[in-house]
Design a protein around this motif. Structure first.
Motif, PDB file in Angstrom:
ATOM      1  N   GLU A 100      68.491 -14.489  -2.334  1.00  0.00           N
ATOM      2  CA  GLU A 100      68.248 -13.061  -2.604  1.00  0.00           C
ATOM      3  C   GLU A 100      67.752 -12.347  -1.352  1.00  0.00           C
ATOM      4  O   GLU A 100      68.183 -11.227  -1.048  1.00  0.00           O
ATOM      5  CB  GLU A 100      67.232 -12.910  -3.733  1.00  0.00           C
ATOM      6  CG  GLU A 100      67.758 -13.286  -5.095  1.00  0.00           C
ATOM      7  CD  GLU A 100      66.669 -13.320  -6.154  1.00  0.00           C
ATOM      8  OE1 GLU A 100      65.512 -12.925  -5.866  1.00  0.00           O
ATOM      9  OE2 GLU A 100      66.966 -13.759  -7.282  1.00  0.00           O
ATOM     10  N   ALA A 101      66.850 -12.972  -0.627  1.00  0.00           N
ATOM     11  CA  ALA A 101      66.308 -12.350   0.579  1.00  0.00           C
ATOM     12  C   ALA A 101      67.390 -12.222   1.653  1.00  0.00           C
ATOM     13  O   ALA A 101      67.441 -11.214   2.368  1.00  0.00           O
ATOM     14  CB  ALA A 101      65.130 -13.164   1.104  1.00  0.00           C
ATOM     15  N   GLU A 104      69.441  -9.248   0.827  1.00  0.00           N
ATOM     16  CA  GLU A 104      68.726  -8.016   1.177  1.00  0.00           C
ATOM     17  C   GLU A 104      68.880  -7.711   2.666  1.00  0.00           C
ATOM     18  O   GLU A 104      69.011  -6.554   3.057  1.00  0.00           O
ATOM     19  CB  GLU A 104      67.246  -8.132   0.824  1.00  0.00           C
ATOM     20  CG  GLU A 104      66.968  -8.101  -0.657  1.00  0.00           C
ATOM     21  CD  GLU A 104      65.507  -8.352  -0.985  1.00  0.00           C
ATOM     22  OE1 GLU A 104      64.656  -8.296  -0.069  1.00  0.00           O
ATOM     23  OE2 GLU A 104      65.217  -8.613  -2.157  1.00  0.00           O
ATOM     24  N   ALA A 107      72.100  -6.033   3.502  1.00  0.00           N
ATOM     25  CA  ALA A 107      72.235  -4.678   2.969  1.00  0.00           C
ATOM     26  C   ALA A 107      71.849  -3.607   3.991  1.00  0.00           C
ATOM     27  O   ALA A 107      71.945  -2.419   3.711  1.00  0.00           O
ATOM     28  CB  ALA A 107      71.402  -4.525   1.703  1.00  0.00           C
ATOM     29  N   ARG A 109      68.946  -2.455   5.389  1.00  0.00           N
ATOM     30  CA  ARG A 109      67.899  -1.550   4.926  1.00  0.00           C
ATOM     31  C   ARG A 109      66.982  -1.162   6.092  1.00  0.00           C
ATOM     32  O   ARG A 109      67.263  -1.461   7.233  1.00  0.00           O
ATOM     33  CB  ARG A 109      67.124  -2.211   3.803  1.00  0.00           C
ATOM     34  CG  ARG A 109      68.027  -2.532   2.622  1.00  0.00           C
ATOM     35  CD  ARG A 109      67.249  -3.184   1.517  1.00  0.00           C
ATOM     36  NE  ARG A 109      68.159  -3.618   0.479  1.00  0.00           N
ATOM     37  CZ  ARG A 109      68.194  -3.119  -0.734  1.00  0.00           C
ATOM     38  NH1 ARG A 109      67.371  -2.161  -1.074  1.00  0.00           N
ATOM     39  NH2 ARG A 109      69.036  -3.573  -1.623  1.00  0.00           N
ATOM     40  N   GLU A 113      61.812  -3.088   5.258  1.00  0.00           N
ATOM     41  CA  GLU A 113      62.444  -3.907   4.226  1.00  0.00           C
ATOM     42  C   GLU A 113      63.047  -5.181   4.825  1.00  0.00           C
ATOM     43  O   GLU A 113      63.012  -6.249   4.207  1.00  0.00           O
ATOM     44  CB  GLU A 113      63.514  -3.106   3.489  1.00  0.00           C
ATOM     45  CG  GLU A 113      62.944  -2.013   2.605  1.00  0.00           C
ATOM     46  CD  GLU A 113      64.002  -1.086   2.048  1.00  0.00           C
ATOM     47  OE1 GLU A 113      63.872  -0.708   0.881  1.00  0.00           O
ATOM     48  OE2 GLU A 113      64.951  -0.747   2.785  1.00  0.00           O
ATOM     49  N   GLN A 114      63.563  -5.081   6.032  1.00  0.00           N
ATOM     50  CA  GLN A 114      64.097  -6.268   6.697  1.00  0.00           C
ATOM     51  C   GLN A 114      62.971  -7.257   7.033  1.00  0.00           C
ATOM     52  O   GLN A 114      63.148  -8.460   6.886  1.00  0.00           O
ATOM     53  CB  GLN A 114      64.869  -5.882   7.958  1.00  0.00           C
ATOM     54  CG  GLN A 114      66.200  -5.238   7.659  1.00  0.00           C
ATOM     55  CD  GLN A 114      66.978  -4.890   8.920  1.00  0.00           C
ATOM     56  OE1 GLN A 114      66.443  -4.928  10.017  1.00  0.00           O
ATOM     57  NE2 GLN A 114      68.236  -4.551   8.745  1.00  0.00           N
ATOM     58  N   ALA A 117      62.069  -9.015   3.877  1.00  0.00           N
ATOM     59  CA  ALA A 117      63.101 -10.003   3.535  1.00  0.00           C
ATOM     60  C   ALA A 117      62.989 -11.238   4.426  1.00  0.00           C
ATOM     61  O   ALA A 117      63.117 -12.372   3.953  1.00  0.00           O
ATOM     62  CB  ALA A 117      64.489  -9.379   3.653  1.00  0.00           C
ATOM     63  N   ARG A 120      60.174 -13.326   3.200  1.00  0.00           N
ATOM     64  CA  ARG A 120      60.550 -14.039   1.970  1.00  0.00           C
ATOM     65  C   ARG A 120      61.434 -15.240   2.286  1.00  0.00           C
ATOM     66  O   ARG A 120      61.290 -16.307   1.686  1.00  0.00           O
ATOM     67  CB  ARG A 120      61.259 -13.097   1.007  1.00  0.00           C
ATOM     68  CG  ARG A 120      60.311 -12.067   0.385  1.00  0.00           C
ATOM     69  CD  ARG A 120      61.004 -11.165  -0.620  1.00  0.00           C
ATOM     70  NE  ARG A 120      61.556 -11.962  -1.707  1.00  0.00           N
ATOM     71  CZ  ARG A 120      62.677 -11.647  -2.351  1.00  0.00           C
ATOM     72  NH1 ARG A 120      63.370 -10.586  -2.011  1.00  0.00           N
ATOM     73  NH2 ARG A 120      63.116 -12.401  -3.330  1.00  0.00           N
TER      74      ARG A 120
END
Length: 135
Positions: A100-101, A104, A107, A109, A113-114, A117, A120
């Motif tokens: 999931e990370a 992300e 994506a 972002r 947000e990076q 991610a 994570r």
């Protein structure tokens, strides 16, 4: 072998509180090890594998998240956000978290947000490695 007092704490529990002969934690510059009579130090901990050997010579490993290590006057204190023994790690959940990370990150972002991610991913990978090492 000489020992030193060590406390390893996370918000939800005390992981270890006693005498140990060695401690290794993940840091920005790689794995960092401590033994008795180590010089005073404060060190940032990054997600990875913590290893300690207690006074009886028993090795304990755990996956840790971000935190800090302080060695002062021969006593060590480790404070981390999370800590898990291999048997506490759900391998499937850790693998899903990493996937999931990574999605992300793709994506494209914001920088914040990076960074989240990436953190994570690092935590998930450390959990996966510790789970495999603990088998």
């Amino acid at each position: 072998m000489k020992t030193f007092p060590l406390r390893v704490l996370a918000p939800e529990r005390t992981f270890f509180d006693g005498a140990c002969t060695s401690l290794t934690v993940p840091s920005i510059d790689g794995m960092y090890g401590l033994m008795a009579q180590h010089e005073d130090i404060v060190l940032a901990i990054v997600p990875g594998k913590l290893t300690l050997r207690d006074a009886d010579g028993v090795e304990q490993i755990a996956a840790v998240s971000e935190g800090v290590l302080k060695m002062e006057r021969g006593e060590a204190l480790v404070l981390v956000d999370t800590i898990e023994r291999p048997e506490e790690i759900d391998l499937h959940r850790a693998e899903e978290m990493a996937a999931e990370a990574r999605a992300e990150l793709k994506a494209k972002r914001s920088a914040q947000e990076q960074a989240i991610a990436n953190a994570r991913i690092a935590r998930a990978i450390s959990r996966i490695h510790v789970k495999h090492d603990g088998k």
